[in-house]
Design an enzyme around this catalytic site. Structure first.
Site, short mmCIF file in Angstrom:
data_model
loop_
_atom_site.label_atom_id
_atom_site.label_comp_id
_atom_site.label_asym_id
_atom_site.label_seq_id
_atom_site.Cartn_x
_atom_site.Cartn_y
_atom_site.Cartn_z
N ASP A 1 0.82 -1.20 0.00
CA ASP A 1 0.00 0.00 0.00
C ASP A 1 0.86 1.26 0.00
O ASP A 1 1.92 1.31 0.62
CB ASP A 1 -0.89 -0.02 1.24
CG ASP A 1 -1.85 1.16 1.30
OD1 ASP A 1 -2.70 1.26 0.41
OD2 ASP A 1 -1.72 1.97 2.23
N GLU B 1 1.09 -0.56 -5.14
CA GLU B 1 0.13 0.52 -5.38
C GLU B 1 0.97 1.80 -5.44
O GLU B 1 1.29 2.40 -4.42
CB GLU B 1 -0.91 0.62 -4.28
CG GLU B 1 -1.98 1.65 -4.61
CD GLU B 1 -2.49 2.43 -3.41
OE1 GLU B 1 -3.52 3.10 -3.54
OE2 GLU B 1 -1.84 2.40 -2.35
#
Length: 767
Positions: free
Chosen positions: A436, A489
């Protein structure tokens, strides 16, 4: 379970401790009967006693336990609130003398240290237990060396709470890294959360503290009581805890796994084909809200069957690591090594992964090494000073989320995170990590204005420590865990996110080493296009074709994730313009375009059946929309049927995935038909037929639409049409297979003439 201060009355007629006369134990001469055999032990310096009592002693084993001295063996115990403490061994029972402040000590006229126990009498009860301070360190020199080097790839085996048998005695070894602490004690249910009697010893310059507590086992609650440099105390959860209490409770739990894996066949074959050349279709799930109220084991009875029925190859789980606030969806982690206790135990989570594997489904988990929350019982200023975070408060504070960033330049912190990545792959058999917020790690000026950041040593804005950490993490995971994929990401144009770490790019950095990267640009552009009324789409045609300009700069995933269907962004179908029929048609056409486009696919739960409401973690998907009694069931069940067929054709068609990362796997047929709102392209396999994908994003039927096709294929047929009646469409289609004519078109030697349904995507392949 350990012996603990009891709450019942002592036995009637308890007799003060004595030596047992007539002992002939080797090395223990006969002792006279009665307490006269115990003499006062040499008394430590008052400063030593005081530091131990206030939890600021680095070596409690030097004061406590048994020590040879002139005249025998001195034994000292610290048992606050005890009335008496007696040493018990074979042929020996000796009452220690009270020294005040909970200390009991005595000099026993014996030659060797016996394997003794302590019999402790409290005001209302008595217990007998092993003395933690008669044991040697339970952590080896190699472990300490690797920790000191920041290279312990199995850190979870060295730090935290580990049930074990040590020197022939069952108990739990507690270890914690706290280099700034003046002292550390273990507190828990077993000592009524008063760690005075359980101070830990410092193991040299590594900053690791250790204590083996005999008699303690699985299920015990504990925390570490750390004495800060200023002398104050802080009670902290174990950063390495493998299990935690269910929030809002915050204690760590001693855990040992008993799960027996049954996914051997899956693990043996998962690395047989590189993910880049394999089908990879992902169903993204927030476990607590997929079916609210279900735990890991109940989810294992439903989720694998549902995902397998729809044909997805993988699930991706929003973070499962423990987190205090459920509304963060798991993206503010406090327990990096513990699956959230909201849904069950760590073995329960293993059971779920096992069930998914046995159903033929890979498991990715979202992993969050970018930041952590400021809760004062967790990692923030863990031992009284910045430890996991940078010392500079401005550098430590994450400007967007009110959290703290990790200090990637500190080798022990980097080791904590790298080992954590390995831990999820090895201990829980997960098949991938979606990392993330990578962009927030890579840039020193991320969300920071002028004067709020300092350049790196090269004068640039790149976080060189974060780059080195990500490279080390990826290299370590790929080396240790065959078949695992890491996914970034990353929302910027950083060069080389999915390039190998040893390949240097234009920026002078090696690749970051990820296997795949979310294509955030494709997602934003395509959703922006789809949200426009069809009459305006011709003016924005390039937003649907631009992704192919950079499609092979990285290995991409096309994500329609949770972030796009929450907090006022609306669900996927609700982003579409027009009435309900047009919205559903656009939704289906977009999914057909997405599944045919180069790149892997990811779809968040609820979007597979065109849920109209945006996602809320409070209630999850609107499953009632699929109920057969619902009048508009075709609206939603039809879309779900489409997703099932998309996955089925996709997995059976190598042209859609075999050359995903190679330019020779794609060719535009028509990419400039802006006036028609039409996009058509070919996908190619190494050894197999091509596939022609055609999307008509206008609400009108286009008859006799001629498209170029490769030569050598006489007949083409529809293998998927998002306008099919069974999906809720109008049923516009070419009734018969299409014959290719030797008429050159769009640079191809042959062409077919077909009918394009409105707001629909059609896939064709040669017969």
């Amino acid at each position: 379970m350990t012996a603990r201060p009891p709450s019942r009355d002592p036995r009637p007629g308890f007799v003060p401790a004595t030596f047992l006369p007539g002992s002939r134990r080797a090395g223990i001469p006969p002792a006279p009967a009665g307490p006269r055999g115990v003499r006062p032990a040499p008394r430590p310096e008052e400063d030593e006693r005081a530091r131990l009592l206030r939890g600021a002693h680095h070596d409690p084993h030097a004061l406590l336990g048994a020590h040879p001295t002139a005249g025998g063996i001195a034994i000292r115990a610290l048992r606050p609130h005890a009335r008496s403490v007696t040493v018990v061994a074979e042929g020996l029972r000796a009452a220690l003398l009270p020294e005040g402040d909970g200390f009991f000590a005595g000099l026993l006229p014996i030659g060797d240290v016996p394997a003794y126990r302590l019999h402790v009498v409290y005001e209302d009860a008595e217990v007998e237990t092993e003395d933690p301070y008669r044991f040697l360190p339970a952590l080896g020199e190699l472990d300490l060396h690797l920790i000191g080097e920041g290279r312990h790839e199995e850190l979870w085996r060295a730090l935290g709470a580990v049930p074990m048998t040590h020197q022939g005695v069952a108990g739990t070894r507690f270890t914690v890294w706290a280099p700034n602490a003046l002292g550390v004690r273990v507190a828990g249910d077993f000592n009524y959360w008063d760690g005075t009697a359980h101070p830990m010893r410092s193991l040299g310059a590594t900053g690791v503290w250790e204590l083996f507590v005999p008699g303690l086992g699985e299920g015990e609650l504990y925390k570490f009581d750390l004495t800060r440099p200023d002398g104050s105390h802080t009670l902290r959860a174990d950063p390495m805890a493998r299990r935690t209490e269910a929030p809002p409770a915050t204690a760590s739990v001693v855990h040992a796994s008993h799960h027996v894996w049954r996914d051997g066949a899956w693990m043996a074959r998962r690395g047989a084909r590189p993910v880049h050349t394999a089908p990879f279709s992902v169903y993204e799930v927030h476990l607590p809200s997929w079916r609210p109220g279900l735990g890991y084991r109940q989810l294992a009875d439903q989720l694998p069957a549902y995902v397998a029925d729809l044909g997805f190859t993988h699930v991706e789980l929003l973070p499962v690591a423990e987190h205090p606030f459920g509304g963060s969806w798991g993206y503010q982690v406090t327990g990096f090594y513990a699956p959230t206790a909201r849904l069950g135990t760590p073995d329960d989570f293993k059971y779920l992964v096992d069930a998914l594997h046995r159903a033929g489904i890979g498991v990715l988990v979202d992993w969050v090494p970018a930041h952590f929350p400021r809760d004062d019982w967790a990692l923030a200023e863990f031992d009284g000073r910045p430890l996991y975070e940078p010392a500079d408060p401005l550098r430590a504070a994450h400007p967007d989320w009110g959290t703290l960033e990790f200090d990637y330049g500190r080798k022990e912190v980097r080791n904590f995170l790298v080992a954590n990545a390995v831990y999820w792959c090895e201990e829980y058999h997960v098949d991938g990590l979606r990392v993330d917020a990578v962009a927030s790690m890579l840039y020193l000026d991320y969300s920071r204005g002028p004067g709020q950041w300092s350049p790196n040593e090269r004068g640039g804005r790149e976080n060189l420590d974060a780059v080195a950490f990500l490279q080390e993490m990826n290299a370590t995971v790929y080396r240790r865990c065959p078949g695992v994929v890491t996914v970034a990401e990353e929302s910027t144009a950083w060069d080389g996110v999915t390039r190998a770490t040893h390949h240097e790019g234009p920026g002078g950095f090696g690749g970051l080493g990820f296997g795949l990267k979310w294509n955030m640009g494709w997602m934003h552009d395509s959703l922006e296009y789809m949200a426009r009324e069809p009459v305006h789409r011709k003016y924005h045609h390039g937003t649907m074709t631009f992704a192919m300009v950079y499609a092979y700069s990285e290995n991409y995933v096309l994500p329609i994730s949770h972030d796009e269907v929450v907090h006022g962004k609306r669900s996927l179908v609700s982003k579409m313009p027009g009435d309900w029929w047009q919205q559903r048609a656009d939704h289906r056409a977009f999914l057909g375009f997405m599944w045919a486009h180069p790149g892997k696919q990811l779809l968040f739960m609820g979007q597979e059946f065109a849920q109209g409401a945006e996602w809320s973690e409070g209630h999850g998907p609107d499953w009632w929309l699929l109920d057969p009694s619902y009048a508009a069931e075709a609206d939603h069940r039809g879309v779900r049927d489409l997703v099932r067929d998309l996955n089925a054709v996709y997995r059976a068609t190598p042209a859609l995935w075999e050359r995903d990362t190679r330019p020779d796997g794609f060719s535009w047929v028509v990419g400039d038909a802006a006036e028609d709102n039409v996009l058509a392209f070919l996908r190619f396999a190494d050894d197999g037929p091509p596939l022609l994908a055609v999307s008509n994003f206008s609400p009108v039927v286009r008859h006799a639409y001629r498209l170029g096709v490769p030569g050598g294929h006489a007949v083409w047929e529809e293998c998927l049409n998002t306008d099919a009646v069974r999906y809720g469409g109008g049923g516009v289609a070419d009734p018969d297979p299409l014959k290719a004519r030797p008429v050159r078109q769009h640079g191809q030697p042959a062409s077919v003439e077909l009918t394009l349904p409105p707001l629909a995507t059609v896939w064709l392949r040669p017969v």
